[in-house]
Write an enzyme that holds these catalytic residues in place. Structure first.
Site, PDB file in Angstrom:
ATOM      1  N   TYR A  61     105.541 175.281  34.851  1.00 54.41           N
ATOM      2  CA  TYR A  61     106.641 174.614  34.962  1.00 54.41           C
ATOM      3  C   TYR A  61     107.873 175.358  35.348  1.00 54.41           C
ATOM      4  O   TYR A  61     107.897 176.465  35.048  1.00 54.41           O
ATOM      5  CB  TYR A  61     106.997 173.875  33.792  1.00 54.41           C
ATOM      6  CG  TYR A  61     106.903 172.388  33.744  1.00 54.41           C
ATOM      7  CD1 TYR A  61     107.996 171.602  34.602  1.00 54.41           C
ATOM      8  CD2 TYR A  61     106.077 171.475  33.119  1.00 54.41           C
ATOM      9  CE1 TYR A  61     107.819 170.215  34.825  1.00 54.41           C
ATOM     10  CE2 TYR A  61     106.070 170.390  33.194  1.00 54.41           C
ATOM     11  CZ  TYR A  61     107.067 169.477  33.993  1.00 54.41           C
ATOM     12  OH  TYR A  61     106.992 168.236  33.967  1.00 54.41           O
ATOM     13  N   GLU A  63     111.320 174.268  36.662  1.00 54.95           N
ATOM     14  CA  GLU A  63     112.307 173.571  37.076  1.00 54.95           C
ATOM     15  C   GLU A  63     113.677 174.474  37.387  1.00 54.95           C
ATOM     16  O   GLU A  63     113.921 175.262  36.692  1.00 54.95           O
ATOM     17  CB  GLU A  63     112.946 172.373  36.130  1.00 54.95           C
ATOM     18  CG  GLU A  63     112.147 171.361  35.753  1.00 54.95           C
ATOM     19  CD  GLU A  63     112.644 170.298  35.014  1.00 54.95           C
ATOM     20  OE1 GLU A  63     113.433 170.573  34.124  1.00 54.95           O
ATOM     21  OE2 GLU A  63     112.270 169.099  34.906  1.00 54.95           O
ATOM     22  N   ASP A 207     113.953 164.190  61.509  1.00 54.41           N
ATOM     23  CA  ASP A 207     112.792 164.216  60.877  1.00 54.41           C
ATOM     24  C   ASP A 207     111.775 164.740  61.530  1.00 54.41           C
ATOM     25  O   ASP A 207     111.101 163.779  62.587  1.00 54.41           O
ATOM     26  CB  ASP A 207     112.498 162.830  60.328  1.00 54.41           C
ATOM     27  CG  ASP A 207     111.483 162.529  59.665  1.00 54.41           C
ATOM     28  OD1 ASP A 207     110.504 163.567  59.721  1.00 54.41           O
ATOM     29  OD2 ASP A 207     110.947 161.501  59.110  1.00 54.41           O
ATOM     30  N   THR A 233     107.126 167.891  57.296  1.00 54.42           N
ATOM     31  CA  THR A 233     105.962 168.155  56.338  1.00 54.42           C
ATOM     32  C   THR A 233     105.163 169.340  56.653  1.00 54.42           C
ATOM     33  O   THR A 233     105.229 169.925  57.563  1.00 54.42           O
ATOM     34  CB  THR A 233     104.928 166.814  56.267  1.00 54.42           C
ATOM     35  OG1 THR A 233     104.619 166.705  57.686  1.00 54.42           O
ATOM     36  CG2 THR A 233     105.594 165.501  55.961  1.00 54.42           C
ATOM     37  N   LYS A 236     100.013 167.888  58.515  1.00 56.47           N
ATOM     38  CA  LYS A 236     100.125 167.362  59.828  1.00 56.47           C
ATOM     39  C   LYS A 236      99.806 168.648  60.983  1.00 56.47           C
ATOM     40  O   LYS A 236      98.861 169.492  60.707  1.00 56.47           O
ATOM     41  CB  LYS A 236     101.222 166.758  60.448  1.00 56.47           C
ATOM     42  CG  LYS A 236     101.311 165.453  59.214  1.00 56.47           C
ATOM     43  CD  LYS A 236     102.556 164.719  59.898  1.00 56.47           C
ATOM     44  CE  LYS A 236     102.844 163.324  59.254  1.00 56.47           C
ATOM     45  NZ  LYS A 236     103.483 163.657  57.834  1.00 56.47           N
ATOM     46  N   ARG A 242      99.725 169.404  51.722  1.00 56.90           N
ATOM     47  CA  ARG A 242     100.305 168.042  51.806  1.00 56.90           C
ATOM     48  C   ARG A 242     101.617 168.527  51.139  1.00 56.90           C
ATOM     49  O   ARG A 242     101.232 168.732  49.834  1.00 56.90           O
ATOM     50  CB  ARG A 242      99.829 166.857  51.117  1.00 56.90           C
ATOM     51  CG  ARG A 242      98.125 166.634  51.906  1.00 56.90           C
ATOM     52  CD  ARG A 242      97.932 165.372  51.496  1.00 56.90           C
ATOM     53  NE  ARG A 242      98.691 164.180  51.684  1.00 56.90           N
ATOM     54  CZ  ARG A 242      98.808 163.640  53.021  1.00 56.90           C
ATOM     55  NH1 ARG A 242      97.881 163.929  53.921  1.00 56.90           N
ATOM     56  NH2 ARG A 242      99.567 162.599  53.017  1.00 56.90           N
TER      57      ARG A 242
END
Length: 419
Positions: A61, A63, A207, A233, A236, A242
């Site tokens: 974790y 954060e 985008d 992204t 692709k 991903r």
């Protein structure tokens, strides 16, 4: 006695303890090895990327951001994120990079949060003309939380009508203008969009989820010199895990970072961040630039072969990794063309074409892309053959078994993930 130098996935243990799930993973490898993958938004991540993705960084974790976490013990994962950020900035020539977004949609949500308030006005490409759900679809948060004006393509050329974009911008005075698409095969003129945004005092957001790998390989123009915010992204054409990312100017860096965490996300997936760093590193190599150029050459070869077989390319062809094909001349819908190709061992997707008379679940077109087949090593001559096979699969459903045999023969020396 000290521990070994590496701890990672143990597929043998998975096979022993959960053979049912192990079988699913093996079946997916066999699926992609047994057919031609023409989904424009998919690719085959390298074993190095998959190794990072399956690493023990998944357990941590973290954060916050490097050097400012809300959990202890982040000194190692901090190095992974700093590496990903440094590589992204260098690769794309950006002032600032945030590599934490879980997906392209998450990146767009954070970008809007940095630039807009609920009820603000934005201008973006209409979904039926090639835009994305997050560009203002009423089925999506973007269309429900913001007031959206949409632009499209001309009926005669099927190209973006920049005069319409300007007229809509002047009329609606949006706070944000979005350029970018998921099913638009031609290059977008970011300079024109920049000029329109400046004229109406709007932020410009690009985008580029689809062409980001082509941008990394310097095969198509980059929006970074023009846009205030760039979302993308990492799968692709970029061929990574991903996930998503955001590039922006120094002016917006703090706003973007706060919009990702704590506003839209909690803890980042540090194994995915590490895998993004691996993908950025691969994209910096000369061979990736050659790959990006070949992706486009293959898309043009595929598009030309389909046109020769009577399947009309929307907008007259492609400048990128994808082509949008109107199948109405063959007397089928996009959904039926997709089904017939699947039976023949060719995976592609139905897709709306501009001014499509059919509903979204049916469509009059299909979308094809070449990231996967190019990663496998197929060249332009093979893609001409692929185009012939696609057309035959759509025209002659009774020949599916023969076409599948030809597909298997074509891929015999071009299979992904060979041991």
């Amino acid at each position: 006695m000290g521990a070994g130098p590496f701890y990672g996935p143990d597929f043998g243990l998975l096979e022993e303890r959960d053979p049912e799930l192990a079988g699913v993973l093996l079946d997916e490898v066999e699926r992609v090895r047994g057919g031609i993958q023409l989904i424009a938004s998919e690719n085959f991540a390298s074993p190095a990327v998959l190794a990072a993705l399956g690493s023990t960084l998944s357990n941590k974790y973290a954060e916050g951001y490097p050097g400012s976490r809300y959990y202890g013990g982040c000194e190692v994962v901090d190095r992974a994120e700093r590496l990903a950020v440094r590589r992204a900035r260098e690769l794309f020539g950006a002032d600032h990079a945030n590599v934490q977004p879980h997906s392209g949609s998450s990146a767009n949500l954070a970008a809007y949060a940095a630039l807009l308030q609920p009820g603000d006005r934005m201008l973006a490409m209409a979904l039926p003309h090639g835009g994305h759900l997050t560009h203002g679809s009423r089925a999506n948060f973007s269309g429900r939380w913001f007031e959206v004006a949409s632009y499209g393509v001309r009926r005669d050329t099927e190209l973006i009508d920049y005069d319409e974009v300007r007229d809509l911008a002047v009329r609606h005075r949006p706070k944000v203008i979005v350029c970018g698409a998921t099913a638009y095969p031609r290059l977008i003129d970011y300079g024109v969009f920049r000029g329109i945004a400046d004229e109406v005092g709007a932020w410009l957001m690009a985008d580029v989820a689809h062409p980001m790998g082509l941008i990394a390989g310097r095969a198509v123009p980059s929006p970074v010199p023009y846009a205030d915010v760039v979302t993308f992204t990492t799968h692709k054409t970029l061929r990574g895990p991903r996930g998503g990312g955001i590039l922006c100017t120094d002016e917006l860096a703090a706003r973007v970072d706060r919009a990702v965490f704590p506003f839209t996300q909690g803890g980042p997936m540090m194994h995915a961040v590490a895998a993004k760093a691996a993908a950025f590193g691969e994209a910096m190599r000369p061979e990736f630039a050659a790959y990006a150029r070949q992706v486009i050459a293959n898309a043009r070869a595929l598009c030309a072969a389909l046109a020769e077989a009577g399947m009309r390319p929307v907008a007259g062809g492609t400048d990128t990794h994808l082509a949008l094909i109107d199948v109405r001349a063959l007397g089928v819908t996009g959904a039926e063309a997709e089904r017939r190709c699947a039976v023949a061992g060719i995976t592609l997707n139905r897709n709306a074409i501009p001014y499509d008379p059919e509903p979204a679940r049916v469509t009059s077109g299909v979308r094809v892309g070449t990231p996967c087949v190019t990663t496998q090593g197929l060249g332009s001559r093979e893609l001409e053959e692929v185009g012939t096979l696609v057309a035959r699969a759509v025209r002659e459903p009774e020949a599916a078994a023969d076409i599948r045999d030809k597909v298997v023969a074509l891929l015999a020396i071009h299979q992904p993930y060979l041991p």
